[in-house]
Design an enzyme around this catalytic site. Structure first.
Site, mmCIF file in Angstrom:
data_model
loop_
_atom_site.group_PDB
_atom_site.id
_atom_site.type_symbol
_atom_site.label_atom_id
_atom_site.label_comp_id
_atom_site.label_asym_id
_atom_site.label_seq_id
_atom_site.Cartn_x
_atom_site.Cartn_y
_atom_site.Cartn_z
ATOM 1 N N ASP A 53 57.785 -35.703 46.464
ATOM 2 C CA ASP A 53 56.985 -34.825 47.293
ATOM 3 C C ASP A 53 56.420 -33.777 46.333
ATOM 4 O O ASP A 53 56.926 -33.622 45.230
ATOM 5 C CB ASP A 53 57.908 -34.187 48.339
ATOM 6 C CG ASP A 53 57.216 -33.066 49.057
ATOM 7 O OD1 ASP A 53 56.076 -33.278 49.470
ATOM 8 O OD2 ASP A 53 57.823 -31.994 49.196
ATOM 9 N N ASP A 95 61.734 -32.497 50.248
ATOM 10 C CA ASP A 95 62.556 -31.526 50.961
ATOM 11 C C ASP A 95 63.020 -32.137 52.279
ATOM 12 O O ASP A 95 62.406 -33.045 52.822
ATOM 13 C CB ASP A 95 61.823 -30.203 51.150
ATOM 14 C CG ASP A 95 60.758 -30.295 52.205
ATOM 15 O OD1 ASP A 95 61.111 -30.311 53.378
ATOM 16 O OD2 ASP A 95 59.564 -30.382 51.823
ATOM 17 N N ASP A 111 60.006 -34.322 54.770
ATOM 18 C CA ASP A 111 60.021 -35.667 54.194
ATOM 19 C C ASP A 111 61.118 -36.530 54.778
ATOM 20 O O ASP A 111 61.373 -37.623 54.285
ATOM 21 C CB ASP A 111 60.188 -35.578 52.676
ATOM 22 C CG ASP A 111 59.067 -34.779 52.050
ATOM 23 O OD1 ASP A 111 57.918 -34.969 52.485
ATOM 24 O OD2 ASP A 111 59.339 -33.983 51.153
#
Lengths: 738, 240
Positions: free
Chosen positions: A399, A599, A603
């Site tokens: 991410d 996180d 996600d």
């Protein structure tokens, strides 16, 4: 794994579940007496107890020492007898016969104490565990040893035939030592977890109507008031009722920043209170507090088995009956074919040479050890599977925000229009930003390159969510605006197209915020996300570990591309959380094994979809995470080490299992064929256990970081032996801080 | 002659032991009140070590004997064991001087697991525990001990094996006891000289053993009486 497996009775030494009766499903009866899973743990626990500061009875150790001494004597006399068989003494028939007889009696005499010293615990343990429904080979070994002793004793009095005293002695010594070393190995692999646990004081100062009462931590209820003094660990989660102090939450968050706490704020168990005492209202029951939950996760992780562990488990369950059948068969076969002496010896050899330890411990020991090390580096594994999976990944999806970047934004440039100056632009922006807590406003105020500037006095300041901040300057009476482009349009501020193109050149990817005075545009400010300082090194290290990397982000494609250029890594922009998960699944469909790093909140779908998920986070939000691995330390730099650690661990596991299978198959075959003396078998078993255990405990990884610390720990152990009670706090801290 | 060399090998070689096991001797001393009682403890501790050495020597000697018994018709076991033992001794001698690379790093891992077990005895106040501590120390992995054990196995007799190791053990007593009494009579320079002397003796023992092995091998082939390696020329001239 079902929850019931966790509620099993734990061994009081190695803290692992005591196996259930293999014919029933009920857990072993829990009683007040300490329970141990094997002879080794019983011995080790006694030895540890004896080492307590007062050093009272040292019975067991001395027992073991004396037994070793006597066994060596028996062995020497046996050698003398054997030598006589091999090449004879030159003493004349009469003298030789007398000497031989003497040696036989001495051997008997020395064996009897050994039988009592070491045979008794073995037999007691074997009987106890059998009564609890867990028969082990110990029972058969006991039977074998007692028969060997009985047979040899009769032989001595009859004056002819073979003696097996050396078998009795050496087997007892080696079995005891072997089991004990196994237990120490198991306990070592789990040790660092217990060090964490020991940090929490067992007794707390409870406040009852202004008087302090020492109360066991377990008896505290939510709502109780407790007082914590400087230098102590906060024992339970709570809300500050009175006092102001600084706490170090490193154990929970990994950041050794001091945090000031004040009345009304929450503090978490495990944090270290530094300067002043605090009165707290307890908010979570013992065992439900932050540190306890964190420890519980690690503990459960230990009990949940991965693929290899399950395989070894399945083999180990078959192993016991199989070994018993082979041993009995060998006894009967050799007994009827050659003689019961050889039968007994080969049966005993089969039992002794078989090393269920190598099979049963090869995997879990290595994995626990790795997990313990990871815990020390502030990395939590949810289960062994996560570790096994991590070793096999070939693709990592990151991410962006909060993962590769710090999540903070930075002011990168100020772009005034032709009609204004930078100073003017900055003054307006800072004056407005002061009145807002929006991250971008904080970034404006935090800009270090800014010269100190006098602020305008504003009236009628308004913060409009999703748009910006507005206010009216007192001296000019004109309105000031700080906000996004859409809002500027709504307020009728003109943005000349020439300025737009100038922005395109200056701020290629950043967020833009505009500043206007009345209807007149003063300029724009561009912001960028700050990369974590370690990001670039980590990415290049990961690349050198032959992993393919990509970034999945919900951000605009334009920004994604610019990041791709900076980091030399493919970036997919404009992905919704579900689409990230889909992307991960696509990669998996292409036969990649994917680690998702992100996180825990946004996600979550992608983390769940991936083979393994890794998140950041403090101990507080551990419980709700959907990921298998959690970096408490918020430090991306451990990722390459972590992957190394997992790969090394799995390599060790495979090698251990390979060894264990090979060793057991070969050893049992030889023993069953009657080709192995029980003494040799016992030595082999001892060696095999030692090999597997040292192999598992010696997994490298986190080496560069924890090497010095490791040394520190070992010296600490030595000094611990010498000085009766080391200052607990300081020594425990050493192992936890990083 | 050879037994004297072994004794001296132990005596001087123990300057190397002091580095390895000196710590144990010191911790034994740390718990006693007077120098007198300390000496007693040190001697009991050393007795334990010698007991283990003798035990291991007997086992090695017996192993050599059985090997000779089983495989004697296939290979010349005495010659083989002597040469192997001699080479091991030479190797150890060289590594004492520091001519063998990579011998500094050893003794870790497995003994550590036993370490916690050990310390209980070392720090005990009873002399029976000293004896046990000594016995256990004897089992610690040590290259020099292994080299002499190889020599013990080469004797091919369990009594001589035990004798070799007992002498070796006796040789190690003086320096270990002195270390335990924290007598720092030896300066670093002296220690260096002692190291070198020890190495020479160990190498000499090794060379002697190898040459005897070679002699064994030769005697087997030529079936002539065993020639003494030092007076080989004499016997040769006599027989010619």
């Amino acid at each position: 794994m079902s929850d019931s497996s966790i509620s099993r009775t734990l061994c009081d030494y190695c803290r692992l579940p005591i196996p259930r009766a293999w014919w029933s499903n009920s857990a072993p009866p829990s009683s007040r007496e300490p329970q141990y899973c094997c002879l080794g743990c019983r011995v080790a626990a006694q030895i540890t107890a004896e080492r307590s500061p007062d050093q009272q009875s040292r019975a067991l150790l001395t027992r073991l020492g004396i037994a070793i001494f006597l066994s060596m004597n028996v062995m020497v006399f046996t050698l003398a007898l054997w030598s006589q068989d091999v090449y004879g003494f030159d003493l004349g028939d009469q003298a030789t016969a007398t000497l031989t007889d003497l040696f036989r009696y001495i051997s008997l005499l020395f064996t009897i104490p050994v039988l009592f010293l070491l045979g008794q615990p073995l037999v007691v343990n074997a009987i106890q565990s059998t009564l609890q429904g867990r028969p082990s080979t110990d029972l058969l070994i006991s039977v074998g040893i007692l028969s060997a002793f009985g047979y040899s004793a009769v032989t001595v009095f009859r004056g002819e035939g073979h003696l097996y005293f050396e078998v009795v002695c050496m087997v007892l010594v080696l079995v005891t030592l072997g089991r004990w070393i196994e237990a120490v190995g198991r306990q070592k692999a789990n040790a660092s977890l217990d060090q964490l646990e020991e940090l929490i004081p067992p007794v707390v100062q409870k406040l009852n109507d202004d008087t302090l009462v020492e109360t066991a931590r377990d008896e505290i209820q939510p709502g109780d008031l407790i007082r914590v003094f400087p230098g102590e660990r906060i024992p339970l989660d709570g809300e500050v009722i009175s006092g102001q102090a600084h706490v170090d939450q490193q154990i929970l968050t990994g950041e050794s920043e001091l945090k000031g706490v004040d009345v009304g704020q929450a503090v978490y168990s495990g944090s270290l209170l530094l300067d002043h005492s605090l009165t707290l209202r307890v908010t979570a029951a013992p065992r439900e507090d932050t540190l306890a939950r964190m420890l519980e996760i690690v503990r459960q992780a230990r009990l949940q088995k991965g693929r290899y562990a399950r395989l070894a488990d399945r083999v180990a369950t078959l192993f016991f009956p199989l070994v018993v059948i082979i041993a009995v068969a060998a006894t009967i076969w050799h007994g009827t074919q050659t003689g019961w002496e050889l039968g007994l010896m080969s049966g005993l050899s089969v039992l002794l040479v078989s090393c269920p330890c190598a099979l049963g411990l090869a995997t879990p020991l290595a994995i626990w050890n790795a997990m313990s090390r990871a815990t020390r580096a502030q990395v939590l594994f949810r289960n062994g599977d996560a570790l096994e999976q991590l070793a096999r990944i070939d693709t990592i999806c990151f991410d962006k925000t909060g993962t590769l970047t710090t999540g903070e934004t930075q002011l990168t440039s100020l772009i005034p229009t032709d009609a204004t100056t930078t100073a003017e632009l900055r003054q307006a922006a800072i004056s407005l930003a002061e009145h807002s807590s929006h991250p971008l406003c904080r970034a404006i105020l935090a800009d270090e390159s800014a010269p100190s500037i006098s602020r305008l006095t504003l009236t009628d300041v308004a913060q409009i969510p999703g748009k910006g901040v507005s206010g009216r300057a007192e001296d000019s009476g004109e309105s000031l605006l700080l906000g996004n482009q859409r809002w500027m349009h709504e307020q009728g501020v003109m943005i000349p197209s020439a300025f737009e193109s100038q922005l395109q050149d200056n701020a290629d990817d950043g967020l833009l915020v505009y500043v206007a005075q009345g209807q007149r545009l003063l300029g724009a400010m561009s912001f960028a996300e700050e990369l974590r300082p370690e990001t670039e090194t980590v990415l290049s290290e990961l690349r050198s570990q032959s992993l393919s990397l990509e970034v999945l982000t919900g951000d605009r494609q334009q920004r994604a591309t610019s990041m791709a250029n900076t980091l030399q890594i493919p970036v997919q922009g404009e992905l919704l959380p579900d689409e990230k998960a889909k992307h991960v699944q696509q990669r998996q469909a292409q036969r990649h094994r994917v680690l998702m790093v992100g996180d825990g909140v946004n996600d979550a779908p992608a983390l769940t979809a991936a083979d393994v998920g890794l998140t950041f986070g403090g101990g507080t939000d551990l419980a709700r995470d959907s990921a298998g691995i959690c970096l408490l330390g918020n430090d991306l730099a451990v990722l390459p080490c972590l992957i190394d650690l997992s790969r090394q661990t799995m390599r060790t596991v495979r090698w251990n299992l390979f060894w264990a299978f090979g060793y057991n198959v070969g050893g049992i075959a030889l023993a069953a064929a009657g080709q192995l003396n029980p003494v040799i078998s016992a030595i082999l078993m001892f060696g095999s256990s030692l090999f597997v255990i040292t192999n598992s405990l010696r997994i490298p990884g986190f080496e560069d970081r924890s090497d010095a610390q490791e040394r520190e720990t070992s010296t600490r152990e030595t000094t611990e032996e010498r000085t009766a009670t080391p200052t607990e706090e300081s020594s425990s801290l050493e192992t936890v801080t990083f | 002659m050879e037994y004297v060399l072994i004794l001296i090998g132990g005596l001087l070689g123990s300057s190397h032991c002091v580095g390895m096991c000196g710590g144990f001797a010191l911790s034994i001393g740390s718990n006693s009140q007077s120098a007198m009682s300390n000496t007693g403890r040190q001697l009991v501790y050393s007795l334990g070590r010698i007991f283990t050495y003798a035990f291991l020597g007997a086992v090695a000697g017996f192993a050599g004997a059985s090997l000779k018994n089983y495989a004697g018709t296939l290979i010349n076991v005495s010659a083989f064991l002597s040469i192997a033992a001699g080479l091991l001794l030479v190797w150890q001698g060289l590594s004492i001087i520091g001519w063998v690379p990579g011998t500094e790093t050893s003794t870790s891992g497995a003994p550590c697991l036993m370490g916690s077990f050990f310390r209980n005895f070392l720090l005990s106040s009873r002399s029976s525990d000293m004896l046990i501590a000594g016995i256990l120390t004897g089992f610690l992995p040590c290259g020099l001990v292994y080299a002499f054990l190889a020599l013990a196995s080469a004797t091919g007799n369990f009594l001589s094996g035990a004798l070799v190791m007992t002498l070796f053990g006796l040789g190690t007593v003086p320096l270990m006891v002195l270390t335990g009494l924290s007598v720092s009579a030896l300066s670093i320079g002296k220690r260096q000289q002692l190291f070198r002397a020890a190495a020479v003796v160990v190498i000499l023992t090794g060379v002697l053993t190898v040459s005897r092995g070679v002699a064994f091998a030769a005697s087997r082939q030529s079936s002539s009486p065993v020639p003494c390696p030092f007076c080989h020329t004499d016997t040769a001239s006599e027989s010619s």
